[in-house]
Design an enzyme around this catalytic site. Structure first.
Site, PDB file in Angstrom:
ATOM      1  N   CYS A 125       0.822  -1.210   0.000  1.00  0.00           N
ATOM      2  CA  CYS A 125       0.000   0.000   0.000  1.00  0.00           C
ATOM      3  C   CYS A 125       0.858   1.263   0.000  1.00  0.00           C
ATOM      4  CB  CYS A 125      -0.958  -0.008   1.187  1.00  0.00           C
ATOM      5  SG  CYS A 125      -0.157  -0.263   2.782  1.00  0.00           S
ATOM      6  N   HIS A 138      -1.559   1.005   7.533  1.00  0.00           N
ATOM      7  CA  HIS A 138      -1.974   1.015   6.137  1.00  0.00           C
ATOM      8  C   HIS A 138      -1.757   2.416   5.579  1.00  0.00           C
ATOM      9  CE1 HIS A 138      -4.168   0.049   2.526  1.00  0.00           C
ATOM     10  NE2 HIS A 138      -5.061   0.996   2.756  1.00  0.00           N
TER      11      HIS A 138
END
Length: 819
Positions: free
Chosen positions: A63, A310
């Protein structure tokens, strides 16, 4: 200029720190259903349709890379520079960073579905494990730009990356009392700004250029002037067209001795003026004719903490009022006035007043901006230029179009019907879909999610079929762990047409970063067991697990201490150390049980011992008495000179057993499957010591409740009993072999039970296999035994051949017949 294979290999080194048998004809109703679904799309959300932008697929933990690539892509001048990098028709994208990046940008610009980054990561030299490792986005940014610059040397785009991102600052030291000044100019591609102690970006710049006074013991040595009072600082000679600001959200906490994330609220403006207050950030040599007014282009966001998290990005692609959130393959249009406050980062929700420049509102815990990208207003037209298809090399356009056409044609020629079953009803077909055998993982899960009405396809987990058992395989398919449907259906060189599905409560990529364990908690008050499902990051320890469990169960007191044990076949196999990794916990057999540690066990004396007790019954099978375990095992403290009669009173009180029932109980020490019953006057500690069981593995002794003993424990080692034996298994074995020269009986006792434990603990670190003959392991046979006579003896007895590497669920308790 073309790249040589050697140059490509240097890039890699720097960044890498079956045939289908038979045809199937789908029924007409399946064809109709498939056609209808194909027209509606593979998932309920289409980023291209809803937001007009294409997302990037997450390979597992990429990510951070996806977010940075989207930021670079949406700087059109950067994109055009990448397109202009000289490449050739024969260059393999998986071996050339330039070709891989050109291909990726082309698909983002002209594609209709989310784009894979596998070619790019392969060009880095990464394998699949690297895709599941979280890297530092700042380090990745610098290395990628550095490698691109090297590829651009002696080409038409040489120096373009530097012209976009490079600025210069001047470090100076100036003496106060004498005429001496030392200056040094350095370049930067990004600036690291302090967050802690700063209210906003301007505070960070003030801190960056703050003057430090060198005086007292810290005086400056000024060549011929000697030690002098001086002032030291930094000023900027020029800022780049694209300004990258790295926010220092992580720091080392010397008090806790760990890295921590700084979640302090830190604000940043939509427009940043670095000429404020008469250019106080600029050096005297700076060109004051350049207006350093910047517009916010993108924000790279981190949600999580030091150990897990994330990344995603908020980007303003046209430097207008339209902002978009790029979260891997999902792209959504966002209201930045509502989104900005979430990015400031704050530990608890609160409201602050609104100002015209910076919008304030409640912020969410652990979500904060990690990198800011600003574009200078005076360079906006150049940076935000238009990029047409003609800017892309013709050979690249032709190759990518040809690949897409071939991919669509192959899909049409490889259609098959796949039957889907719920993992909870593995023998019932629930629905079927017409799919291409070359359909990607995302396409398959997208179709399943659409059929089930699930918004997020990443919440679909699929499992292949075991053709031999006709049941789901034990290991589900990992997120994007296969390339296509054919690999999902493959089982031992045969092809199945059945897949099992389950709908998760969280996305599968997030779930795969966690370890899910079922923990039985034994309540001390009534001995009841509650089953608790825990999810923890894979890097967590047993101590972390117990901390989470404390929040889920009712404890006798807030300060109660917990321990975790492994119970198998009604016996305690191991007590886990708090610092042991949860990834070492084998949940393929047995049960994990947690319980409170009683006060008596916390305060063991030097001559006390903690033993493991389990219940058993003696059953006659084929004229032989066999031991069978049952019930809930427990731990018990015994003292050196304590007689059995006194211990029985404590056991009765601990288990709350009525007198009439308890009078029927017998206590025994169990060794080699034989029970030696004890008298009330026997000293338990001596019974164990005579068998030398106080220093061996778990299954050494028992009571009619039976529990194997732990090592004779010191107070600070009591919770580590089984753990150390397993870890030092090889040393224990070697030590026992050495001692056997003095006491052959001792050798037999040690080897017998070390390998007996191996039968019940397949994760024991030993590769040895063991033979059980009449309850005695083959290692107790003399090494001089004749091989033929050994075979005869083996054939005469009931033999159990077992390997420590085979799952114990395949083996019953060892039983024997007499020779």
């Amino acid at each position: 200029m073309d790249s040589s294979p050697r140059e490509e290999q240097e890039d890699v080194e720097s960044l890498s720190s079956i045939s289908w048998s038979g045809e199937e004809t789908p029924p007409e109703e399946v064809k109709a259903a498939a056609t209808a679904e194909e027209t509606e799309g593979n998932s309920l959300y289409d980023s291209v349709k809803e937001a007009a932008y294409v997302g990037l697929r997450n390979q597992g933990a990429t990510c951070y890379m996806n977010s940075l690539l989207q930021i670079f892509y949406h700087l059109p001048y950067f994109r055009k520079v990448v397109y202009r990098m000289p490449t050739t028709v024969n260059q393999d994208p998986s071996k050339s960073i330039a070709v891989a990046l050109q291909s990726l940008f082309y698909k983002l610009q002209f594609g209709k579905e989310s784009v894979s980054t596998q070619e790019l990561t392969k060009s880095f030299g990464w394998d699949i494990t690297e895709a599941f490792l979280q890297h530092d986005v700042q380090e990745f940014n610098r290395i990628l730009c550095e490698k691109l610059e090297q590829k651009m040397e002696r080409t038409v785009v040489e120096g373009e990356i530097r012209h976009l991102f490079e600025g210069h600052h001047m470090n100076f030291i100036e003496c106060i009392d004498v005429d001496y000044k030392s200056c040094r100019t350095e370049s930067f591609y990004d600036l690291q700004l302090d967050v802690k102690g700063c209210h906003d970006v301007y505070d960070s710049f003030d801190k960056y250029v703050a003057v430090e006074h060198l005086e007292g013991d810290n005086k400056y040595h000024a060549e011929q002037y000697g030690l002098q009072d001086a002032k030291k600082g930094v000023l900027f000679r020029d800022f780049p067209p694209v300004l990258q600001l790295q926010l220092k959200r992580f720091e080392y906490d010397f008090v806790q001795n760990i890295m921590v994330k700084i979640n302090d609220c830190y604000k940043f403006p939509l427009q940043l003026d670095l000429d404020k207050e008469n250019g106080k950030y600029l050096s005297p040599e700076a060109d004051r004719s350049v207006r350093n007014l910047y517009t916010l282009h993108s924000v790279l966001v981190h949600r999580g903490d030091v150990h897990r998290g994330h990344y995603y990005a908020f980007i303003n692609p046209a430097l207008s009022s339209d902002w978009y959130k790029f979260d891997d393959e999902r792209v959504t249009k966002e209201d930045m006035r509502k989104a900005l406050p979430e990015l400031y980062g704050v530990q608890q929700e609160h409201l602050v007043q609104t100002t015209p420049e910076i919008i304030n509102a409640p912020c969410k815990f652990r979500t904060s901006a990690y990198m800011l990208v600003y574009v200078r207003e005076s360079d906006k037209d150049k940076i935000m230029c238009s990029v047409a298809e003609t800017d892309i090399a013709e050979h690249l356009r032709e190759r990518l179009k040809r690949e897409q056409e071939e991919k669509e044609q192959q899909k049409k020629l490889n259609l098959t019907v796949v039957y889907f079953r719920s993992i909870e009803k593995p023998k019932e077909d629930e629905f079927c879909l017409l799919l291409s055998r070359l359909a990607t993982y995302d396409e398959v899960t997208g179709r399943v999610a659409h059929h089930l009405g699930v918004d997020d396809p990443t919440k679909i987990r699929l499992t292949s079929q075991d053709l031999y058992t006709q049941l789901p395989r034990t290991d589900p398919i990992e997120y994007r762990g296969v390339d296509n449907l054919l690999q999902m259906l493959l089982c031992y060189s045969h092809i199945s047409n059945i897949l099992y599905y389950e709908v998760l409560d969280i996305p599968l990529p997030e779930l795969q970063r966690l370890r899910t364990l079922k923990i039985a908690f034994c309540r001390a008050a009534n001995n009841d067991m509650d089953i608790n499902d825990l999810r923890l990051p894979k890097e967590s320890t047993v101590g972390d697990l117990l901390d989470d469990l404390r929040m889920m169960v009712d404890l006798s007191s807030p300060n109660a201490e917990l321990r975790l044990m492994k119970v198998f076949m009604n016996k305690i196999l191991k007590i886990f150390a708090p610092n042991e990794s949860i990834m070492s916990l084998n949940d393929k057999y047995g049960t994990f049980r947690a319980e409170e540690i009683c006060e008596e066990e916390k305060n063991l004396g030097p001559l006390d011992c903690l033993i493991r007790v389990h219940h058993f019954e003696a059953v006659k099978i084929e004229k032989q008495m066999q031991i069978r375990n049952f019930g809930v095992p427990f731990l018990l403290v015994i003292h050196e000179n304590e007689v059995l009669a006194h211990i029985k009173l404590r056991v009765q009180k601990k288990l709350n057993v009525p007198d009439d029932e308890f009078s029927k109980w017998k206590f025994a020490v169990v060794s080699k499957g034989q029970a030696e019953y004890l008298q009330d006057s026997d000293i338990m500690f001596s019974s164990f010591k005579s068998r030398d069981v106080t220093s061996g593995p778990e299954d050494r002794a028992a009571c009619s409740l039976c529990r194997g003993v732990q090592k004779r424990a010191r107070k600070d080692k009591i919770t580590r009993g089984g753990s150390k034996i397993i870890e030092d298994h090889g040393d224990d074995l070697a030590q026992n072999n050495h001692q056997s020269e003095r006491d052959p009986r001792r050798e037999e006792c040690h080897l017998t039970y070390i390998l007996t434990f191996a039968l019940f603990a397949p994760d024991l670190p030993t590769s040895r296999s063991a033979l059980s003959i009449g309850g005695v392991w083959s290692d107790t046979f003399p090494t001089s035994s004749d091989p033929l006579s050994m075979v005869v003896r083996l054939l005469k007895a009931s033999i159990t051949l077992c390997s420590a590497s085979i799952p114990t669920s395949r083996f019953p308790e060892v039983t024997t017949t007499a020779d």
